[in-house]
Each structure stands twice: as structure tokens, then as C-alpha cells.
Design an enzyme around this catalytic site. Sequence first.
Site, PDB file in Angstrom:
ATOM      1  N   HIS A   7       0.826  -1.215   0.000  1.00  0.00           N
ATOM      2  CA  HIS A   7       0.000   0.000   0.000  1.00  0.00           C
ATOM      3  C   HIS A   7       0.854   1.255   0.000  1.00  0.00           C
ATOM      4  O   HIS A   7       2.049   1.216   0.273  1.00  0.00           O
ATOM      5  CB  HIS A   7      -0.963   0.023   1.201  1.00  0.00           C
ATOM      6  CG  HIS A   7      -0.284   0.109   2.541  1.00  0.00           C
ATOM      7  ND1 HIS A   7       0.023  -1.003   3.293  1.00  0.00           N
ATOM      8  CD2 HIS A   7       0.128   1.169   3.270  1.00  0.00           C
ATOM      9  CE1 HIS A   7       0.598  -0.617   4.429  1.00  0.00           C
ATOM     10  NE2 HIS A   7       0.688   0.694   4.438  1.00  0.00           N
ATOM     11  N   HIS A  78       3.823   7.215   3.717  1.00  0.00           N
ATOM     12  CA  HIS A  78       4.787   6.115   3.557  1.00  0.00           C
ATOM     13  C   HIS A  78       4.339   5.128   2.488  1.00  0.00           C
ATOM     14  O   HIS A  78       3.193   5.160   2.033  1.00  0.00           O
ATOM     15  CB  HIS A  78       5.044   5.387   4.892  1.00  0.00           C
ATOM     16  CG  HIS A  78       3.907   4.564   5.415  1.00  0.00           C
ATOM     17  ND1 HIS A  78       2.998   5.034   6.344  1.00  0.00           N
ATOM     18  CD2 HIS A  78       3.533   3.275   5.162  1.00  0.00           C
ATOM     19  CE1 HIS A  78       2.128   4.076   6.631  1.00  0.00           C
ATOM     20  NE2 HIS A  78       2.419   3.003   5.924  1.00  0.00           N
ATOM     21  N   GLU A 129       7.878   1.115   4.803  1.00  0.00           N
ATOM     22  CA  GLU A 129       7.538   0.020   5.716  1.00  0.00           C
ATOM     23  C   GLU A 129       7.761  -1.300   4.985  1.00  0.00           C
ATOM     24  O   GLU A 129       7.545  -1.388   3.771  1.00  0.00           O
ATOM     25  CB  GLU A 129       6.051   0.168   6.095  1.00  0.00           C
ATOM     26  CG  GLU A 129       5.530  -0.893   7.043  1.00  0.00           C
ATOM     27  CD  GLU A 129       4.036  -0.698   7.383  1.00  0.00           C
ATOM     28  OE1 GLU A 129       3.333   0.043   6.662  1.00  0.00           O
ATOM     29  OE2 GLU A 129       3.586  -1.311   8.366  1.00  0.00           O
TER      30      GLU A 129
END
Lengths: 133, 133
Positions: A7, A78, A129
Site C-alpha cells: 500500500h 509512507h 515500511e
Amino acid sequence: MLTWLNHIAIAVPDLSKAAAQYKSLGANVSDPKDLPEHGVTVVFVTIPNTKIELMHPLGQGSPIEAFLERNPSGGIHHLCFEVAEIGEAADKLRDIGVRVLGDGTPKLGAHDKPVLFAHPKDFQGALVEFEQI
Amino acid sequence: MLTWLNHIAIAVPDLSKAAAQYKSLGANVSDPKDLPEHGVTVVFVTIPNTKIELMHPLGQGSPIEAFLERNPSGGIHHLCFEVAEIGEAADKLRDIGVRVLGDGTPKLGAHDKPVLFAHPKDFQGALVEFEQI
């Protein structure tokens, strides 16, 4: 090692407005979901090859509060890449001189999978991430 | 309308270092390509479901120069969604009150396809490109 872009997270000042905009563009948009242990309310925008996570602060001391103070219109917060094994990702990042945020060990992320974040200053200024799937 | 996430563009201060980092993480990384008409040199990082475009300023007055001055470590610059018809995307954005950057008409983008950019202030602070495929 990077198997999939899971994502892109976008911090937004108005979750309903952001959700409505993506819905108008024909995307599949979820209902808002509170994640109190992560200090955010999220809406998932599904497009065929990945997801956008629209995030809004929830409760006091949300981890995205300072970001929204710096970026009052919101902004891309992010990226999240899937990896097969989070320990391998941690080792590889260390090998190439990229610090892992926090104490350097994986934590349980917003999807209840082990995650870690690379330090933006060591990784092109982007908060990235890594999530074990 | 949003049929695919084409790429995420990351502005980087050191293209070789950024490319080497993504290569170390096992991604497929292209050679650098100069795009003088767009004022950037790009490296394409291919992961299974999308691409990362690492961008570095090329020549004088590069459109990402000011961004790198504000973000010396680099940063996530924009997202690009594929759409079937760019005129339809322009109309839809106008309908939902999102300004299109520039004179509002599609231009030829870095992949030689018609593109437009939504105004970040109207679209969650994120710079989002729409590309006709």
C-alpha cells in the site's frame, strides 16, 4: 526480497472528503476503520494492483499528528513493501547501512503482521515500511 | 477510472546510491535514463505489481530542484495512476473541485503518453499524476 507493493499511505486532514474523492474516481473505497492501538482511522482504497490507505489521526498523540501539522493539506506518508521474511529484511537493511526505526526489531503492524520501518534519512528521504506476508 | 498504479516517483539526491540500495533488496533496477525534456534522469525499479521511479535533477531549472532543496535527503514526489481516457479524468477532477496543474489540459508525459497532474492542495496534499494508457 520486495515481493509486492502492499500500500501507499496518505495522511489526510478530512477522511470523509478524501474517501468521497477517491469514490468519485471509481475506486473501491471501504468504510472507515478505527485502529486505536495505532492512533489512526483508516479508509482502504482498492485499485486493481495495490491499495491506498487514507489515514487520519485518532485519539491523542497519534503518530501522524506532527506530519499533518507540517502538512496541513495532507500528504503521502509512507510506502509499504511486502517481504517473505521480516528478519531477512532487517538483516539486509542493516547490511546496506539503513537504520531500522525504533529498537530495530519487527513489531506487529496495522494489519497484524510483523513490520518494520526503514529510517527515511538512510533511504532516499522516503518512509518505507516492510511487512511480512 | 483508476485502472492501475503505474508508478511511485521518489526524488533522490544520489541516483547511484538509491539504485544500489533497491538492487540490494533484490529489485530489478534499470540503467539511468536521461529525459532532458523533463529535466530529470530516472532509474526504474520494477517490483511485481508496480514500478518505483527514482528521479534526479538533470540540467538547469529541473522541476524537482526546489523539492530536493526542501527535502535534501529526497522524498516521495508523486504517484501516477493509469486511466483509460485522459479527457474523462480531467472532466471528473473538475467535477469534484480538483484543479489540474498548468493550463488544465493534458500534456505528453515522461512515457510519451498524455498525462495531467491534480493540484495537491485539492487532493489530500499528494501530487498525483494521471496517465492515459
